[in-house]
Write an enzyme that holds these catalytic residues in place. Structure first.
Site, short mmCIF file in Angstrom:
data_model
loop_
_atom_site.label_atom_id
_atom_site.label_comp_id
_atom_site.label_asym_id
_atom_site.label_seq_id
_atom_site.Cartn_x
_atom_site.Cartn_y
_atom_site.Cartn_z
N GLY A 36 -0.12 9.03 15.12
CA GLY A 36 -0.79 9.82 14.08
C GLY A 36 -0.41 11.28 14.20
O GLY A 36 -1.22 12.18 13.98
N ASP A 96 4.18 8.22 13.48
CA ASP A 96 3.22 8.15 12.37
C ASP A 96 3.68 7.03 11.43
O ASP A 96 4.83 6.58 11.51
CB ASP A 96 3.16 9.49 11.61
CG ASP A 96 1.82 9.69 10.93
OD1 ASP A 96 1.05 10.57 11.36
OD2 ASP A 96 1.51 8.95 9.97
N ASP A 123 3.46 1.80 12.59
CA ASP A 123 2.18 1.36 12.04
C ASP A 123 1.31 1.04 13.26
O ASP A 123 1.61 0.13 14.03
CB ASP A 123 2.43 0.10 11.18
CG ASP A 123 1.13 -0.57 10.77
OD1 ASP A 123 0.05 -0.14 11.21
OD2 ASP A 123 1.20 -1.57 10.02
N TYR A 158 -16.57 4.67 9.20
CA TYR A 158 -15.88 5.52 10.18
C TYR A 158 -16.76 5.71 11.42
O TYR A 158 -16.30 5.53 12.56
CB TYR A 158 -15.58 6.87 9.51
CG TYR A 158 -15.02 7.94 10.40
CD1 TYR A 158 -13.77 7.82 10.99
CD2 TYR A 158 -15.73 9.14 10.60
CE1 TYR A 158 -13.24 8.84 11.78
CE2 TYR A 158 -15.21 10.17 11.37
CZ TYR A 158 -13.97 10.01 11.96
OH TYR A 158 -13.45 11.02 12.73
C1 AKB Z 1 -14.79 13.87 9.03
O1 AKB Z 1 -15.36 14.74 8.35
O2 AKB Z 1 -14.77 12.68 8.72
C2 AKB Z 1 -14.16 14.29 10.33
C3 AKB Z 1 -15.09 14.13 11.49
C4 AKB Z 1 -16.25 15.00 11.63
O3 AKB Z 1 -14.85 13.29 12.31
N1 AKB Z 1 -13.71 15.64 10.25
#
Ligand code: AKB
Length: 314
Positions: A8, A34, A50, A140
């Site tokens: 990355g 990357d 990848d 995330y």
């Molecule tokens: C995001 O905003 O998703 C990132 C983080 C805070 O991990 N910058």
């Protein structure tokens, strides 16, 4: 001898961290990788990779005799919500490949970034402790929390030397971020430098923890070069530097661009920001390996506006 692979390397953090690692270890000892080629400049030590392809990763590691991996590839908070399963696949499986390669003895040390996104709406928002309630509600955040647990597990069960920081929003001017909730605090500088109106996607009073990129790079290098016995937290360390709202940063930026204007139009990212801490307590990082930030909001804004105006004059 250390030989590094950055996964990355074209991202906001990756591009600056790769440059710093090359300064520290030598150009030839840091391989950038990357999923896409960096547009423009040619890099002799670059591999297309990848991160979900374990065989391709293994081939690079053995060919280059890699000892340390900085695995930075991830889909961030806002973008992750548009394709949750893809975000989960990339964020999770790529980490498991790297951890497995370390368990199998192919690499010695791993850096993997976590984030304030591991916290959730019921986490204490002010002075968020290292250990507290964590119920993230973005894919995330869920992937980062699961990743933290995997890092700790591989360390405890197999002795893998994996180290991690929970980054706040990272603010730099050299490379732009993509797909994050804290990105507004980078975009604002480019709009101010171009003398354009800035429509902020968070409300004026939405406070989040942030860090200048130079501090983030230094924290990463300090963590990775610390004596392993000092690293007592093996999921991921809280690290803090400053906390501000869009209206706070606007107030600082406008000192250097008096005509600059802002308006607020919160979108879906507001709910993500509202679920995160406002100020983190990073006492364990300070105590265990001596973390201390160098930049507060005023100093960071002055530095970025200075650098952008120098760039514009070139
Ligand atoms: C995001 O905003 O998703 C990132 C983080 C805070 O991990 N910058």
């Amino acid at each position: 001898m250390t030989k590094v692979l950055v996964i990355g390397a074209n991202g906001q953090l990756g591009s600056e961290l790769t440059a710093e690692l090359r300064r520290l270890h030598g150009e030839d000892r840091v391989i950038a990788s990357d999923v896409r080629k960096n547009n423009g400049h040619s890099d002799q030590r670059f591999e297309l990779l990848d991160a979900t392809d374990k065989k391709a990763l293994f081939d690079i590691i053995t060919k280059e005799q890699i000892t340390d991996i900085y695995h930075l590839a991830a889909i961030l908070s806002a973008k992750g919500e548009s394709d949750p399963l893809f975000a989960w696949d990339l964020n999770m499986n790529s980490l498991l490949h790297v951890l497995e390669l370390a368990r199998e003895g192919h690499i010695q040390k791993i850096y993997w970034p976590s984030s304030i996104a591991v916290f959730g709406p019921d986490t204490p928002k002010v002075n968020t402790p290292q250990r507290t309630i964590m119920n993230p509600n973005t894919v995330y955040g869920i992937s980062k929390l699961a990743g933290e647990k995997w890092c700790e597990y591989y360390h405890q069960k197999f002795g893998v030397d994996v180290r991690s920081l929970r980054y706040p929003g990272l603010i730099g001017y050299k490379a732009k971020p993509g797909g994050g909730t804290t990105d507004y605090a980078v975009d604002i500088f480019f709009k101010a430098a171009d003398n354009q109106h800035f429509k902020c996607f968070l409300g004026a009073h939405s406070m989040l923890p942030m860090m200048y990129m130079d501090d983030a790079i230094r924290a990463t290098v300090e963590l990775m070069t610390a004596d392993p016995d000092l690293i007592l937290v093996r999921n991921s360390y809280n690290v803090g530097a400053m906390s501000f709202t869009p209206s706070d940063i606007y107030r600082e930026v406008v000192k250097f661009a008096p005509e600059f204007t802002i308006s607020y139009a919160p979108d879906f990212r507001q709910a993500i920001a509202d679920s995160w801490p406002q100020i983190v307590d990073d006492a364990p990082a300070r105590k265990d390996w001596g973390w201390k930030e160098a930049y507060n909001l005023e100093r960071m804004v002055e530095e970025i506006m200075h650098q952008l105006s120098k760039r514009a004059k070139k």
